[in-house]
Scaffold this active site. Structure first.
Site, PDB file in Angstrom:
ATOM      1  N   HIS A 188      39.232  33.083  35.894  1.00 47.80           N
ATOM      2  CA  HIS A 188      40.272  32.524  35.028  1.00 47.80           C
ATOM      3  C   HIS A 188      41.244  31.714  35.872  1.00 47.80           C
ATOM      4  O   HIS A 188      41.516  32.061  37.030  1.00 47.80           O
ATOM      5  CB  HIS A 188      41.000  33.660  34.314  1.00 47.80           C
ATOM      6  CG  HIS A 188      41.992  33.219  33.282  1.00 47.80           C
ATOM      7  ND1 HIS A 188      41.698  32.277  32.322  1.00 47.80           N
ATOM      8  CD2 HIS A 188      43.281  33.599  33.050  1.00 47.80           C
ATOM      9  CE1 HIS A 188      42.751  32.099  31.541  1.00 47.80           C
ATOM     10  NE2 HIS A 188      43.734  32.876  31.965  1.00 47.80           N
ATOM     11  N   CYS A 223      40.558  27.043  30.544  1.00 47.71           N
ATOM     12  CA  CYS A 223      41.661  27.455  31.415  1.00 47.71           C
ATOM     13  C   CYS A 223      41.759  26.574  32.653  1.00 47.71           C
ATOM     14  O   CYS A 223      42.858  26.253  33.122  1.00 47.71           O
ATOM     15  CB  CYS A 223      41.500  28.921  31.815  1.00 47.71           C
ATOM     16  SG  CYS A 223      39.942  29.294  32.665  1.00 47.71           S
ATOM     17  N   ASN A 239      50.415  32.162  31.812  1.00 45.55           N
ATOM     18  CA  ASN A 239      49.078  32.112  31.238  1.00 45.55           C
ATOM     19  C   ASN A 239      49.083  31.129  30.075  1.00 45.55           C
ATOM     20  O   ASN A 239      50.139  30.647  29.665  1.00 45.55           O
ATOM     21  CB  ASN A 239      48.663  33.513  30.758  1.00 45.55           C
ATOM     22  CG  ASN A 239      47.158  33.710  30.765  1.00 45.55           C
ATOM     23  OD1 ASN A 239      46.398  32.752  30.756  1.00 45.55           O
ATOM     24  ND2 ASN A 239      46.727  34.952  30.762  1.00 45.55           N
TER      25      ASN A 239
END
Length: 362
Positions: free
Chosen positions: A291, A136, A312
């Site tokens: 994240h 990520c 995302n």
């Protein structure tokens, strides 16, 4: 034999032994699968839990809806925890990078969405998929930089997550086992990043990269384009700088408004995996990890709740077609305290595309 000659031989022998014992350089070593993600190890409980869904949807002040997100239908808690790949950046690194601020005289709109502000930039509205890799930190950085190339140079360029993930090495962290967002941007300054066509995250002829299987390791850095007749160095795109943005919401909004999407890191709890719509706030479940995502805008609901709008990289099967909103102005889950970005560079742009380019500094 003289004492000096003996000493030289002993020194040479010690050097040979140390070289043989030393680990291979990053990119040369064969990757080793993560044992925690194999069948034998880790927590096999499913991350999606009906109890959490019920708790959220019955909560009078949740402000968001939970659901059985199909993206995580078969994920265990161990696998979910692994994809949360943001490592805590040492303060010694952050202290050398001043946080960018903006004048309070700058007027900002009440609502802003980078997709509509720069409609010609297709990359802003593209939802990607990091798969089973804790990449990520690399995805959010690459996505933000390629958006900024379009905003400032009017070029839709798809950049390579795989380059950053596999070639940055220990400077950025541990590849699929997590990394540092700010160091990704420093990599862009020093090394640049090639196009996705040159070094794709997924191979076209089979599953060879980290998004494919839970136990697949960080790919090896090869520094060569998959496409014939493309030179690795010529496909590099650079950032002028790497900087943090102040945690004040005004400064974060100003940065997006003037320069484009930014990378943000925040703490993920179990309930976040179940997000479907609304303005997320942590309600229930334990802490899972850090994240990184791409922040593209902000707004206020009809009920008067301020929010951030984010993209995302868990494909469109998760959340609101891959997007989510989170409470703004309250540093929810630390969303406002780790914002990083950089400005795109014109280096290599003339060679690749010809002509003159926009407003970003070279």
């Amino acid at each position: 034999m003289g004492s000096n000659c003996v000493q030289r031989r002993l020194l040479l022998l010690a050097l040979i032994i140390s070289c043989a014992a030393a680990p291979q350089a990053a990119g040369a070593a064969k990757p080793i699968p993560n044992p925690d993600l194999t069948v034998e190890g880790g927590d096999h409980s499913r991350i999606i839990q009906n109890d959490i869904i019920r708790t959220i949807n019955k909560h009078p002040n949740a402000g968001w809806t939970a659901a059985q997100n199909p993206y995580f239908a078969n994920y265990t808690i161990t696998q979910f925890n692994h994809i949360l790949g943001v490592k805590s950046t040492p303060w010694s690194v952050l202290s050398d990078i001043p946080a960018k601020t903006y004048s309070r005289s700058l007027e900002l709109p009440k609502e802003f969405d980078a997709r509509s502000a720069w409609p010609h930039c297709s990359t802003i509205g593209t939802i990607l998929d990091q798969g089973h890799c804790g990449s990520c930190w690399a995805f959010a950085a690459v996505e933000s930089l390629q958006d900024r190339f379009c905003i400032h140079f009017d070029r839709n360029i798809s950049l390579s997550v795989n380059d950053l993930l596999s070639c940055c090495g220990f400077m950025c962290g541990d590849g699929c086992d997590g990394g540092y967002p700010i160091m990704a941007w420093r990599y862009f300054v020093r090394n640049g990043v090639v196009t996705n066509e040159c070094d794709p995250y997924f191979d076209q002829t089979g599953c060879q990269h980290p998004g494919c299987e839970p136990a697949y390791p960080t790919p090896v850095c090869e520094k060569k384009c998959k496409v014939k007749n493309q030179a690795w160095r010529e496909k590099k795109h650079f950032s002028v700088n790497a900087y943090r943005v102040s945690s004040d919401p005004h400064d974060i909004m100003a940065e997006i408004y003037k320069n484009g999407p930014v990378e943000v890191a925040f703490t993920v709890y179990e309930d976040f995996a179940h997000y479907k719509s609304g303005v997320y706030k942590h309600i229930t479940g334990g802490m899972m990890g850090g994240h990184a995502v791409k922040l593209i805008g902000w707004g206020t609901t009809d009920a008067g709740e301020d929010y951030w709008l984010l993209a995302n990289q868990w494909n469109t099967g998760w959340g609101d077609d891959g997007y989510f909103k989170i409470s703004r102005g309250k540093n929810e889950c630390g969303i406002e305290e780790d914002v990083v970005a950089g400005m795109p560079s014109a280096k290599n742009m003339v060679r690749s595309y010809g002509g003159a380019f926009g407003t970003a500094a070279a």
